[in-house]
Motif scaffolding. Structure first.
Motif, PDB file in Angstrom:
ATOM      1  N   ARG A   4       1.024  -1.306   0.260  1.00 22.29           N
ATOM      2  CA  ARG A   4      -0.174   0.133  -0.140  1.00 22.29           C
ATOM      3  C   ARG A   4       1.105   1.007   0.211  1.00 22.29           C
ATOM      4  O   ARG A   4       0.944   2.489  -0.541  1.00 22.29           O
ATOM      5  N   VAL A   5       2.091   1.688   0.322  1.00 20.45           N
ATOM      6  CA  VAL A   5       2.846   2.040   1.247  1.00 20.45           C
ATOM      7  C   VAL A   5       3.280   2.781  -0.247  1.00 20.45           C
ATOM      8  O   VAL A   5       3.106   3.844  -1.730  1.00 20.45           O
ATOM      9  N   PHE A   6       3.704   1.632  -1.304  1.00 18.57           N
ATOM     10  CA  PHE A   6       5.016   1.859  -2.390  1.00 18.57           C
ATOM     11  C   PHE A   6       3.502   2.137  -3.479  1.00 18.57           C
ATOM     12  O   PHE A   6       4.074   2.021  -4.762  1.00 18.57           O
ATOM     13  N   GLY A   7       2.462   1.680  -3.626  1.00 20.83           N
ATOM     14  CA  GLY A   7       1.247   2.050  -4.437  1.00 20.83           C
ATOM     15  C   GLY A   7       0.411   0.530  -5.596  1.00 20.83           C
ATOM     16  O   GLY A   7       0.307   0.767  -6.633  1.00 20.83           O
ATOM     17  N   MET A   8       0.911  -0.066  -4.877  1.00 21.23           N
ATOM     18  CA  MET A   8       0.816  -1.154  -5.534  1.00 21.23           C
ATOM     19  C   MET A   8      -0.775  -2.238  -5.068  1.00 21.23           C
ATOM     20  O   MET A   8      -1.153  -2.719  -5.965  1.00 21.23           O
ATOM     21  N   ILE A   9      -1.216  -1.454  -4.099  1.00 16.57           N
ATOM     22  CA  ILE A   9      -2.479  -2.378  -4.059  1.00 16.57           C
ATOM     23  C   ILE A   9      -3.248  -1.136  -3.616  1.00 16.57           C
ATOM     24  O   ILE A   9      -2.641  -0.145  -2.739  1.00 16.57           O
ATOM     25  N   ALA A  10      -4.458  -0.921  -3.435  1.00 17.02           N
ATOM     26  CA  ALA A  10      -5.329  -0.321  -3.344  1.00 17.02           C
ATOM     27  C   ALA A  10      -6.733  -0.284  -2.428  1.00 17.02           C
ATOM     28  O   ALA A  10      -7.104  -1.504  -2.874  1.00 17.02           O
ATOM     29  N   PRO A  11      -6.983   0.136  -1.502  1.00 14.77           N
ATOM     30  CA  PRO A  11      -9.036  -0.127  -0.550  1.00 14.77           C
ATOM     31  C   PRO A  11      -9.519   0.337  -2.394  1.00 14.77           C
ATOM     32  O   PRO A  11      -9.399   0.642  -2.692  1.00 14.77           O
ATOM     33  N   ALA A  12     -10.492  -0.687  -1.974  1.00 13.60           N
ATOM     34  CA  ALA A  12     -11.461  -0.869  -2.615  1.00 13.60           C
ATOM     35  C   ALA A  12     -13.236  -0.759  -1.774  1.00 13.60           C
ATOM     36  O   ALA A  12     -13.332  -0.998  -1.742  1.00 13.60           O
TER      37      ALA A  12
END
Length: 285
Positions: free
Chosen positions: A95-103
Motif C-alpha cells: 500500500r505504501v508503494f502504491g501497489m494495492i489500494a482499497p476498493a
C-alpha cells in the motif's frame, strides 16, 4: 503435473538449452538488480507465492469474495506460505508503494483491496522476460503469450494456472532440492540466478557485488554462500590473480538452475495455453 516432466526433459535435451537458460537467468537477475521494489517485496518464495495469490484474488469475477486481508491471511497460513503477521507487513508495504489500494464494496463488512497498474506492470515485465525465452524454444506459445499479456480474458486464467500447483502444495524444491536452500532465504534465489548466469565465463562474482546488486547486506550474502559451499553448490575463489576473489557455481548448482528454468518455462507454456483457451471460448461465444 502430467506431461510437464516430458516437456522439461525435451527442453533440457536441446543442445542450446544451457545457453538459453543462462540468458533467462541473466535477464531475470538484471530485472531485479538495483530495483528496491522487486528485491525487497517480491524476491523470495513466500513473497512470490503471496504475490500470485494477491493477483488471483484480484482477478476473480466481481461477484466473488475478491482480495481481502483476512482471506489472504487465511490462505497464506493454510498453504504454509507465511504467517498472518508477515501478510499484514507485506500488504502494508504494498500500500505504501502504491501497489494495492482499497476498493469500494457494497458489503460494508468487507474491506476489499485491488491491485494497481503499478503491481501489474511489475509482473507483466517478469512474464515478458520468461515469455521471450519461451519463444526461443516454443515459438507459438511464447509469441501468443506476449501478444495477449494486456488482455484480462487471457491474464486471469494465465495467473490462475501459474498459481494452481503452488496452491496445491507443490514447491520447486520438491523437484529440485538444491533450489530450496536459496528460495527460502531473502535474496537467495537472486544470488543463485546471478551465479548461474556467469557460470559459463568462469568469472567469479564478489560477495560485495551480490550485496550491492540486490540491496541485501553483505553478512547475509556471506551466510547464504557459506551454507551453499557446504552443500557443494558453490565454491569460493579467494586467491588474488586474473580471476580475482569471489564465488562461482559448482556443477550441482548449474544443473539445478537449468532444471529450474525448464520448470519455469513449461509452467509458462501451460499458463499461456490456459489463457488462449479462454480467448478462444470468448471468440466462440
Amino acid at each position: 503435473m502430467p506431461g510437464e516432466a516430458q516437456e522439461r526433459a525435451r527442453l533440457r535435451a536441446r543442445p542450446d538449452f544451457p545457453w538459453i537458460a543462462r540468458q533467462a537467468a541473466i535477464s531475470l537477475s538484471d530485472a531485479y538488480r538495483g530495483n528496491l521494489l522487486l528485491t525487497r517485496l517480491l524476491n523470495d518464495r513466500g513473497r512470490f507465492v503471496l504475490a500470485l495469490l494477491i493477483l488471483d484474488m484480484h482477478l476473480e469475477q466481481p461477484d466473488s469474495p475478491g482480495l481481502t486481508t483476512g482471506r489472504l491471511k487465511a490462505e497464506a497460513v493454510a498453504l504454509d506460505v507465511c504467517s498472518p503477521g508477515r501478510v499484514s507487513a507485506i500488504l502494508a508495504a504494498f500500500r505504501v508503494f502504491g501497489m494495492i489500494a482499497p476498493a469500494p464494496d457494497t458489503d460494508g463488512r468487507r474491506r476489499r483491496l485491488v491491485v494497481t497498474d503499478k503491481l501489474m506492470a511489475i509482473h507483466r515485465e517478469r512474464w515478458r522476460t520468461m515469455l521471450k525465452t519461451l519463444a526461443l524454444v516454443m515459438p507459438e506459445d511464447g509469441e501468443r503469450g506476449l501478444r495477449h499479456l494486456d488482455d484480462p480474458v487471457f491474464i486471469t486464467p494465465f495467473v490462475h494456472t501459474l498459481l494452481e500447483p503452488l496452491r496445491g502444495g507443490w514447491r520447486p524444491a520438491m523437484d529440485i532440492p538444491a533450489i530450496g536452500h536459496f528460495a527460502e532465504r531473502d535474496g537467495g534465489l537472486l544470488i543463485a540466478l546471478a551465479l548461474f548466469g556467469v557460470g559459463l565465463n568462469g568469472q567469479p562474482v564478489s560477495i560485495s557485488q551480490l550485496a550491492r546488486s540486490f540491496r541485501i547486506s553483505r553478512s547475509h550474502v556471506v551466510g547464504i554462500v557459506q551454507e551453499a559451499t557446504g552443500l557443494g553448490l558453490v565454491r569460493r575463489v579467494d586467491e588474488a590473480g586474473e580471476r580475482g576473489p569471489g564465488v562461482l557455481p559448482e556443477p550441482a548448482l548449474i544443473d539445478a538452475m537449468e532444471e529450474f528454468i525448464a520448470v519455469a518455462l513449461v509452467r509458462q507454456m501451460v499458463a499461456v495455453r490456459a489463457g488462449i483457451a479462454a480467448l478462444n471460448a470468448r471468440a466462440a461465444a
